[in-house]
Structures are given as C-alpha cells and as structure tokens.
Scaffold this active site. Structure first.
Site, PDB file in Angstrom:
ATOM      1  N   GLY A   1      -0.087   8.085   1.539  1.00  0.00           N
ATOM      2  CA  GLY A   1      -0.183   8.024   3.006  1.00  0.00           C
ATOM      3  C   GLY A   1       0.985   7.401   3.751  1.00  0.00           C
ATOM      4  CB  ILE A   2       0.938   5.209   6.778  1.00  0.00           C
ATOM      5  CG1 ILE A   2       0.040   6.145   7.601  1.00  0.00           C
ATOM      6  CG2 ILE A   2       1.950   4.496   7.671  1.00  0.00           C
ATOM      7  CD1 ILE A   2      -0.872   5.447   8.611  1.00  0.00           C
TER       8      ILE A   2
ATOM      9  CE1 TYR B   1      -9.597   0.841   9.024  1.00  0.00           C
ATOM     10  CE2 TYR B   1      -9.912   1.858  11.171  1.00  0.00           C
ATOM     11  CZ  TYR B   1      -9.088   1.524  10.119  1.00  0.00           C
ATOM     12  OH  TYR B   1      -7.751   1.863  10.160  1.00  0.00           O
TER      13      TYR B   1
ATOM     14  CE  LYS C   1      -6.626  -1.236  10.181  1.00  0.00           C
ATOM     15  NZ  LYS C   1      -5.386  -1.543   9.438  1.00  0.00           N
TER      16      LYS C   1
ATOM     17  N   GLY D   1       0.803  -1.237   0.000  1.00  0.00           N
ATOM     18  CA  GLY D   1       0.000   0.000   0.000  1.00  0.00           C
ATOM     19  C   GLY D   1       0.826   1.274   0.000  1.00  0.00           C
TER      20      GLY D   1
HETATM   21  N1  LIG Z   1      -5.390   7.478   8.247  1.00  0.00           N
HETATM   22  C1  LIG Z   1      -5.703   7.088   9.460  1.00  0.00           C
HETATM   23  O1  LIG Z   1      -6.326   7.828  10.230  1.00  0.00           O
HETATM   24  C2  LIG Z   1      -5.247   5.753   9.959  1.00  0.00           C
HETATM   25  C3  LIG Z   1      -4.867   4.729   9.114  1.00  0.00           C
HETATM   26  N2  LIG Z   1      -4.498   3.512   9.645  1.00  0.00           N
HETATM   27  C4  LIG Z   1      -4.111   2.396   8.762  1.00  0.00           C
HETATM   28  O2  LIG Z   1      -2.963   2.775   8.031  1.00  0.00           O
HETATM   29  C5  LIG Z   1      -2.893   2.030   6.828  1.00  0.00           C
HETATM   30  C6  LIG Z   1      -2.597   2.965   5.667  1.00  0.00           C
HETATM   31  O3  LIG Z   1      -3.633   3.907   5.521  1.00  0.00           O
HETATM   32  P1  LIG Z   1      -3.412   5.438   5.119  1.00  0.00           P
HETATM   33  O4  LIG Z   1      -2.038   5.648   4.668  1.00  0.00           O
HETATM   34  O5  LIG Z   1      -3.957   6.276   6.197  1.00  0.00           O
HETATM   35  O6  LIG Z   1      -4.458   5.564   3.914  1.00  0.00           O
HETATM   36  P2  LIG Z   1      -4.286   5.739   2.337  1.00  0.00           P
HETATM   37  O7  LIG Z   1      -5.659   5.634   1.801  1.00  0.00           O
HETATM   38  O8  LIG Z   1      -3.469   6.927   2.039  1.00  0.00           O
HETATM   39  O9  LIG Z   1      -3.438   4.440   1.910  1.00  0.00           O
HETATM   40  C7  LIG Z   1      -3.977   3.168   1.838  1.00  0.00           C
HETATM   41  C8  LIG Z   1      -3.105   2.352   0.906  1.00  0.00           C
HETATM   42  O10 LIG Z   1      -3.602   1.001   0.862  1.00  0.00           O
HETATM   43  C9  LIG Z   1      -3.716   0.645  -0.489  1.00  0.00           C
HETATM   44  N3  LIG Z   1      -4.635  -0.463  -0.736  1.00  0.00           N
HETATM   45  C10 LIG Z   1      -5.974  -0.528  -0.554  1.00  0.00           C
HETATM   46  N4  LIG Z   1      -6.433  -1.718  -0.955  1.00  0.00           N
HETATM   47  C11 LIG Z   1      -5.362  -2.426  -1.400  1.00  0.00           C
HETATM   48  C12 LIG Z   1      -5.170  -3.725  -1.943  1.00  0.00           C
HETATM   49  N5  LIG Z   1      -6.200  -4.565  -2.155  1.00  0.00           N
HETATM   50  N6  LIG Z   1      -3.911  -4.134  -2.261  1.00  0.00           N
HETATM   51  C13 LIG Z   1      -2.856  -3.309  -2.094  1.00  0.00           C
HETATM   52  N7  LIG Z   1      -2.971  -2.057  -1.626  1.00  0.00           N
HETATM   53  C14 LIG Z   1      -4.208  -1.626  -1.275  1.00  0.00           C
HETATM   54  C15 LIG Z   1      -4.131   1.919  -1.211  1.00  0.00           C
HETATM   55  O11 LIG Z   1      -3.948   1.775  -2.609  1.00  0.00           O
HETATM   56  P3  LIG Z   1      -4.849   2.561  -3.709  1.00  0.00           P
HETATM   57  O12 LIG Z   1      -4.208   3.906  -3.851  1.00  0.00           O
HETATM   58  O13 LIG Z   1      -4.729   1.717  -4.924  1.00  0.00           O
HETATM   59  O14 LIG Z   1      -6.242   2.622  -3.165  1.00  0.00           O
HETATM   60  C16 LIG Z   1      -3.157   2.882  -0.542  1.00  0.00           C
HETATM   61  O15 LIG Z   1      -1.883   2.759  -1.101  1.00  0.00           O
HETATM   62  C17 LIG Z   1      -4.230   1.293   6.714  1.00  0.00           C
HETATM   63  O16 LIG Z   1      -4.064  -0.049   7.098  1.00  0.00           O
HETATM   64  C18 LIG Z   1      -5.129   2.015   7.714  1.00  0.00           C
HETATM   65  O17 LIG Z   1      -6.124   1.184   8.219  1.00  0.00           O
HETATM   66  C19 LIG Z   1      -4.444   3.286  10.992  1.00  0.00           C
HETATM   67  C20 LIG Z   1      -4.791   4.263  11.863  1.00  0.00           C
HETATM   68  C21 LIG Z   1      -5.244   5.562  11.422  1.00  0.00           C
HETATM   69  C1  LIG Z   2     -12.522  10.152  19.553  1.00  0.00           C
HETATM   70  C2  LIG Z   2     -13.987  10.397  19.390  1.00  0.00           C
HETATM   71  C3  LIG Z   2     -14.642  10.406  18.165  1.00  0.00           C
HETATM   72  C4  LIG Z   2     -14.014  10.097  16.872  1.00  0.00           C
HETATM   73  C5  LIG Z   2     -12.869   9.515  16.652  1.00  0.00           C
HETATM   74  C6  LIG Z   2     -12.344   9.238  15.347  1.00  0.00           C
HETATM   75  C7  LIG Z   2     -13.020   9.730  14.133  1.00  0.00           C
HETATM   76  C8  LIG Z   2     -11.208   8.521  15.290  1.00  0.00           C
HETATM   77  C9  LIG Z   2     -10.594   8.083  14.085  1.00  0.00           C
HETATM   78  C10 LIG Z   2      -9.613   7.205  14.129  1.00  0.00           C
HETATM   79  C11 LIG Z   2      -9.066   6.607  12.942  1.00  0.00           C
HETATM   80  C12 LIG Z   2      -9.390   7.136  11.605  1.00  0.00           C
HETATM   81  C13 LIG Z   2      -8.314   5.510  13.042  1.00  0.00           C
HETATM   82  C14 LIG Z   2      -7.858   4.777  11.901  1.00  0.00           C
HETATM   83  O1  LIG Z   2      -7.491   3.647  11.991  1.00  0.00           O
HETATM   84  C15 LIG Z   2     -16.106  10.728  18.051  1.00  0.00           C
HETATM   85  C16 LIG Z   2     -16.895   9.488  17.737  1.00  0.00           C
HETATM   86  C17 LIG Z   2     -16.330  11.749  16.962  1.00  0.00           C
HETATM   87  C18 LIG Z   2     -16.645  11.316  19.337  1.00  0.00           C
HETATM   88  C19 LIG Z   2     -16.157  10.620  20.554  1.00  0.00           C
HETATM   89  C20 LIG Z   2     -14.677  10.679  20.654  1.00  0.00           C
END
Ligand SMILES: NC(=O)C1=CN([C@@H]2O[C@H](COP(=O)(O)OP(=O)(O)OC[C@H]3O[C@@H](n4cnc5c(N)ncnc54)[C@H](OP(=O)(O)O)[C@@H]3O)[C@@H](O)[C@H]2O)C=CC1
Ligand SMILES: CC1=C(/C=C/C(C)=C/C=C/C(C)=C/C=O)C(C)(C)CCC1
Length: 311
Positions: A14-15, A152, A156, A10
């Site tokens: 992003g990350i 989601y 996880k 991925g």
């Molecule tokens: N952003 C956040 O708030 C948080 C994110 N995470 C986790 O971090 C990880 C990265 O997410 P993030 O960087 O934020 O998001 P992005 O959407 O920027 O990146 C997600 C990446 O995953 C790829 N992907 C999706 N489906 C597939 C697949 N079938 N095969 C290969 N690659 C795939 C996407 O590719 P494509 O461009 O082709 O879609 C993209 O490169 C995820 O696992 C997410 O759950 C965890 C905590 C918080």
């Molecule tokens: C903390 C919090 C909220 C939302 C949290 C969110 C939106 C967190 C997103 C986390 C992500 C995107 C993690 C990815 O893996 C609410 C429900 C608004 C209200 C209550 C407190």
C-alpha cells in the site's frame, strides 16, 4: 553528499510501499530511506518495486510498531532520523456489538500507541539536534467519523489530538509535524476490510443495525472506493511534496473529491451539519447520493480513457 535519513513504517504494501519507492527514487538522491515492516517474509513486493534503488537509497529493516524493543533496535541501527513517516496502521469496520474489546485494543495499539512509541524513540534526539520532520499518515477519518468505522475513526482522532498538542512544543525546537489525511485509497486495506466485513457475525446486533450495515454501508462501500478512491502512488506523491517543502503545513488532505465530507465539520461548531447530512445521504436522499457517485465514476472512467487514447 548530506542525505536526509527517512524512516518509514508499514512498507510491506500500500501507501508505505509506494512512499518508500517514491522517496528512494528522488532524482536528486536527497534521501536515504529505511523502509520497515513487521514481517520481513513479506519484503519481496517492496524489493521488486524498489528495483535499482535497493541497497543504494533504500534499505529494508524489521520494525513492529506494537513492539517497543523492535523500534529501539531499528532506530539504534540508523545514523539518525531526519524524517519519520508513521504509516503502519489497520482498519476496523462493523457494529461495536460484534467487536470485542481486545480487537478494539489492537487497533488502538497499532494506530495510536504505535505512533506514540515511535515518537518517544525519535523525538528526544530531534529536539537535541533542533531538526526533524514527523509525518503521520492519518486519515480524513481523523477529522470526520464515518458510519460503522467507530473504533478506526477514534484511533485516528487520537492520532490527530496527540499531534496537534505536540506541534506547539515541536515549534520551540524548530521541528515540523505534518498530518496526511487521505480519503479512501485502493490498497490491501480496502480488500481486507471488505473481506472481513462479509465475515462479521451479525447475530449480536439487532435487526435494524445488521440491516444498516449490510444494505447501506457494505452496499455503498465498493462504490465509494470506485468513485473517490485514490491510488497509493497519488498519496505517496502528496507526501513526497510535503517532505520537500520549506514550510510544510500541519494538515494536508490528499483528495479534493473527499473534502466536502470533511469541510462540513468546520462549517458548524454545533456538529449537527455533518451528522444530519450523512444521515440524509444514506436514509433520505440515497438515490441522489448513488447517482452522484455513479456520475463521478463515469467522469473518472472517461478521463482515464482519454489519457489512454492520448487525447
Ligand atoms: N486505504 C485507505 O483507504 C486509507 C488508509 N489510510 C492509512 O494509511 C496507512 C497505510 O494503510 P494502507 O497502505 O492503506 O494499508 P495496507 O494494509 O496496504 O498497509 C498497512 C501496513 O501497515 C502494516 N502494519 C500493520 N500493523 C503493523 C505493526 N504492528 N507494525 C508494523 N507494521 C504494521 C502492514 O503490515 P502487514 O503486511 O504485516 O500487515 C502494512 O504494511 C494506515 O495508517 C491507514 O490507516 C488512511 C486513509 C485511507
Ligand atoms: C462517504 C460515505 C460513506 C462511506 C465512506 C467510506 C467507506 C470512507 C472510507 C474512508 C477510508 C477507508 C479512510 C481510511 O482511513 C458511507 C457511510 C457509505 C455513506 C455516506 C457517505
């Protein structure tokens, strides 16, 4: 030089992108990074960010975590995998009444079975060599579920249960497994989630649920990211430290501002403390809740300003 071979999934944004670049830029050149993405048409952003590491300590390859053959072909083309970073993932937000089972299955297939497919491919060789580190980008939602993130969070939680079970077996083979648990991170993920949330057809949900989604979840969503959100580079730095440590921990939360949300889970074995607190936060003390996030936003703005001004 004996470079460690790192496979990351991925990396189109992003990350994953930040991580691939951070590891490839290691000053001591300890790593050879294979940065993968499912769609190579999206490789330009990574190529640009990789700069002079491209073709030296970073190579881009195709890998779709939902396609077993694509994983096999990619892994077969590498000398070995010393460090696997499972990062590819997707989000899903909204009331379950408005989501189809097929949409939910796609999330599980990507976030959970994607990891399982990767593990099935790299684990046997790591076991044989008695060496390897598997790093999984999980989430703080792998510890504590959040309103309207039901599927989601479930994906996880599945990741966490899978890794927790495997970690004991891994020890027997001298292998490490680490879960990285970020809170909100400002990436494409956040933008996609917000845009998609606005388009959800709420007609299948009752009025109270639709109202809760719009006026509580979506209203607070942006604010949560603005006050607590990390950059992908920050998460990459935490992950980089994890792969260079001698004894990496099993779990690592990247955001100290978010830890109060996850700590409640461990404080009450009955599970009522986090659920009751989240309820009060959104329904009873919403003004205090909004004020504290505004305060955090202000503190962050001031600290960024003083960095810019060199104070
Ligand atoms: N952003 C956040 O708030 C948080 C994110 N995470 C986790 O971090 C990880 C990265 O997410 P993030 O960087 O934020 O998001 P992005 O959407 O920027 O990146 C997600 C990446 O995953 C790829 N992907 C999706 N489906 C597939 C697949 N079938 N095969 C290969 N690659 C795939 C996407 O590719 P494509 O461009 O082709 O879609 C993209 O490169 C995820 O696992 C997410 O759950 C965890 C905590 C918080
Ligand atoms: C903390 C919090 C909220 C939302 C949290 C969110 C939106 C967190 C997103 C986390 C992500 C995107 C993690 C990815 O893996 C609410 C429900 C608004 C209200 C209550 C407190």
């Amino acid at each position: 030089m004996n470079q460690k071979v790192v496979l990351i999934t991925g990396c189109s944004s992003g990350i994953g992108l930040a991580l691939a670049v951070r590891i490839a830029r290691d000053e001591k050149k300890r790593f050879m990074v294979y940065a993968t993405m499912r769609n190579l048409a999206k490789k330009e952003a990574l190529e640009e960010a990789a700069g002079c590491t491209l073709g030296r300590t970073l190579e881009i390859k195709q890998l779709d975590v939902c396609d077993e053959n694509s994983i096999k072909a990619c892994v077969k083309s590498l000398p070995r995998v010393d460090i696997l970073i499972s990062n590819a993932g997707m989000g899903m937000v909204g009331p379950i009444e408005c989501q189809t089972i097929d949409e939910m299955k796609t999330v599980m297939d990507t976030n959970f079975f994607g990891l399982v497919r990767l593990m099935k491919e790299v684990l046997p060789d790591m076991k044989k060599r008695k060496s390897g580190h598997i790093v999984v980008i999980s989430s703080a939602m792998g510890i504590q579920g959040i309103l309207f993130n039901d599927i989601y969070a479930a994906s996880k939680f599945a990741v966490e249960g899978f890794c927790e079970s495997l970690a004991v077996q891994a020890l027997r083979f001298n292998l490490n497994i680490s879960l990285i648990e970020p809170g909100p991170v400002i990436t494409e993920f956040e933008h996609k989630m917000y845009e998609e949330s606005l388009k959800i057809d709420l007609s299948k949900a009752d009025k109270v649920t639709a109202d809760m989604f719009h006026n509580i979840y979506l209203k607070n969503y942006k604010q949560i990211f603005e006050s607590l959100g990390q950059t992908p580079e920050e998460v990459a730095e935490h992950t980089f430290k994890m792969i260079t440590m001698k004894n990496p921990p099993f779990r690592h939360q990247t955001n100290t501002l978010y830890t109060p949300m996850t700590t409640m889970k461990y404080a009450d074995p009955n599970g009522d403390l986090p659920i009751g607190t989240f309820y009060k936060m959104v329904f009873e003390h919403d003004k205090v809740f909004t004020a504290s996030f505004n305060f955090l936003k202000l503190l962050r703005w001031r600290s960024r300003k003083s960095v810019t001004l060199g104070k």
